[in-house]
Design a protein around this motif. Sequence first.
Motif, PDB file in Angstrom:
ATOM      1  N   ARG A 142       0.934  -1.303   0.167  1.00 32.82           N
ATOM      2  CA  ARG A 142      -0.206  -0.082  -0.023  1.00 32.82           C
ATOM      3  C   ARG A 142       1.058   1.129   0.062  1.00 32.82           C
ATOM      4  NH1 ARG A 142      -2.220   1.458   5.946  1.00 32.82           N
ATOM      5  NH2 ARG A 142      -2.318   3.515   4.997  1.00 32.82           N
ATOM      6  N   TYR A 143       0.173   2.436  -0.167  1.00 30.18           N
ATOM      7  CA  TYR A 143       1.120   3.743  -0.043  1.00 30.18           C
ATOM      8  C   TYR A 143       0.955   4.255   1.150  1.00 30.18           C
ATOM      9  CZ  TYR A 143       0.622   3.604  -5.123  1.00 30.18           C
ATOM     10  OH  TYR A 143       0.826   3.227  -6.439  1.00 30.18           O
ATOM     11  N   TRP A 144       1.977   4.872   1.687  1.00 35.15           N
ATOM     12  CA  TRP A 144       2.400   5.462   2.850  1.00 35.15           C
ATOM     13  C   TRP A 144       2.887   6.997   2.570  1.00 35.15           C
ATOM     14  CZ3 TRP A 144       0.940   3.047   7.415  1.00 35.15           C
ATOM     15  CH2 TRP A 144       0.768   1.635   7.247  1.00 35.15           C
ATOM     16  N   VAL A 145       2.307   7.770   3.430  1.00 32.15           N
ATOM     17  CA  VAL A 145       2.759   9.399   3.465  1.00 32.15           C
ATOM     18  C   VAL A 145       4.319   9.400   3.682  1.00 32.15           C
ATOM     19  CG1 VAL A 145       2.256  11.602   4.010  1.00 32.15           C
ATOM     20  CG2 VAL A 145       0.398   9.978   3.513  1.00 32.15           C
ATOM     21  N   HIS A 146       4.517   9.009   4.828  1.00 24.87           N
ATOM     22  CA  HIS A 146       6.135   9.133   5.619  1.00 24.87           C
ATOM     23  C   HIS A 146       6.719   7.866   5.531  1.00 24.87           C
ATOM     24  CE1 HIS A 146       4.443  12.933   6.845  1.00 24.87           C
ATOM     25  NE2 HIS A 146       3.548  12.332   7.218  1.00 24.87           N
ATOM     26  N   ARG A 147       8.273   8.132   5.438  1.00 27.92           N
ATOM     27  CA  ARG A 147       9.036   6.815   5.667  1.00 27.92           C
ATOM     28  C   ARG A 147      10.262   7.539   6.396  1.00 27.92           C
ATOM     29  NH1 ARG A 147      12.014   4.813   0.444  1.00 27.92           N
ATOM     30  NH2 ARG A 147      13.436   6.370   0.058  1.00 27.92           N
ATOM     31  N   GLU A 148      10.944   6.585   7.185  1.00 30.43           N
ATOM     32  CA  GLU A 148      11.997   6.889   7.803  1.00 30.43           C
ATOM     33  C   GLU A 148      13.076   5.639   7.864  1.00 30.43           C
ATOM     34  OE1 GLU A 148      10.722   6.516  12.428  1.00 30.43           O
ATOM     35  OE2 GLU A 148      11.033   8.572  11.549  1.00 30.43           O
ATOM     36  N   ARG A 149      14.481   5.864   8.119  1.00 30.43           N
ATOM     37  CA  ARG A 149      15.206   4.857   8.481  1.00 30.43           C
ATOM     38  C   ARG A 149      14.984   4.349   9.734  1.00 30.43           C
ATOM     39  NH1 ARG A 149      18.159   2.398   4.702  1.00 30.43           N
ATOM     40  NH2 ARG A 149      19.269   3.957   3.230  1.00 30.43           N
ATOM     41  N   TRP A 150      14.897   2.681   9.913  1.00 30.41           N
ATOM     42  CA  TRP A 150      14.808   2.124  11.207  1.00 30.41           C
ATOM     43  C   TRP A 150      15.395   0.787  11.010  1.00 30.41           C
ATOM     44  CZ3 TRP A 150      10.993  -1.625  12.755  1.00 30.41           C
ATOM     45  CH2 TRP A 150      10.579  -1.528  13.987  1.00 30.41           C
ATOM     46  N   HIS A 151      16.341   0.534  11.961  1.00 36.07           N
ATOM     47  CA  HIS A 151      16.848  -0.665  12.062  1.00 36.07           C
ATOM     48  C   HIS A 151      17.401  -1.421  10.826  1.00 36.07           C
ATOM     49  CE1 HIS A 151      15.920  -1.317  16.312  1.00 36.07           C
ATOM     50  NE2 HIS A 151      14.710  -0.872  16.169  1.00 36.07           N
ATOM     51  N   GLY A 152      18.097  -0.535  10.076  1.00 41.18           N
ATOM     52  CA  GLY A 152      18.855  -0.647   8.771  1.00 41.18           C
ATOM     53  C   GLY A 152      17.962  -1.052   7.711  1.00 41.18           C
ATOM     54  N   GLY A 153      16.606  -0.415   7.825  1.00 39.00           N
ATOM     55  CA  GLY A 153      15.723  -0.666   6.836  1.00 39.00           C
ATOM     56  C   GLY A 153      14.868   0.658   6.725  1.00 39.00           C
ATOM     57  N   TRP A 154      13.519   0.476   6.340  1.00 38.65           N
ATOM     58  CA  TRP A 154      12.749   1.754   6.015  1.00 38.65           C
ATOM     59  C   TRP A 154      11.602   1.101   6.783  1.00 38.65           C
ATOM     60  CZ3 TRP A 154      14.478   6.029   4.314  1.00 38.65           C
ATOM     61  CH2 TRP A 154      15.478   6.120   3.389  1.00 38.65           C
ATOM     62  N   ARG A 155      11.072   2.107   7.453  1.00 41.62           N
ATOM     63  CA  ARG A 155       9.516   1.933   8.303  1.00 41.62           C
ATOM     64  C   ARG A 155       8.694   3.263   7.725  1.00 41.62           C
ATOM     65  NH1 ARG A 155       8.727   3.325  14.581  1.00 41.62           N
ATOM     66  NH2 ARG A 155       8.997   5.489  13.894  1.00 41.62           N
ATOM     67  N   TYR A 156       7.723   2.804   7.373  1.00 40.79           N
ATOM     68  CA  TYR A 156       6.579   3.484   6.695  1.00 40.79           C
ATOM     69  C   TYR A 156       5.517   3.885   7.675  1.00 40.79           C
ATOM     70  CZ  TYR A 156       8.884   2.086   2.582  1.00 40.79           C
ATOM     71  OH  TYR A 156       9.662   1.765   1.317  1.00 40.79           O
ATOM     72  N   TYR A 157       4.996   5.092   7.794  1.00 40.73           N
ATOM     73  CA  TYR A 157       3.693   5.331   8.414  1.00 40.73           C
ATOM     74  C   TYR A 157       3.042   6.584   7.814  1.00 40.73           C
ATOM     75  CZ  TYR A 157       7.006   9.272  10.177  1.00 40.73           C
ATOM     76  OH  TYR A 157       7.903  10.115  10.311  1.00 40.73           O
TER      77      TYR A 157
END
Length: 88
Positions: free
Chosen positions: A73-88
């Motif tokens: 699905r589409y997410w508005v925000h993403r950030e680096r998190w534990h060596g990967g990406w976290r979408y929220y």
Amino acid sequence: MKKLLIIALTSVGALLAIASTANAAQGCGAGYHRGPYGHCRPNVATGGTVVVVPGGPRVGVYYHGRGYWDGRRYWVHRERWHGGWRYY
């Protein structure tokens, strides 16, 4: 023999007439379909243009007006998190 042929042709004609009108865009008319609550909705996307990406959307790419695609699905925000990406 003629009566049997006439009866067969009229019954086939009646069946074809019934079958062709049964799926008339779910009763909404041309260019519309039934929504999740049974209301008629237009077949085109509302609120803007449709973006067609060759090969499908790529994970982690930002699409203007939608957000980041994470594979589901589409997410508005993403950030680096534990060596990967976290979408929220």
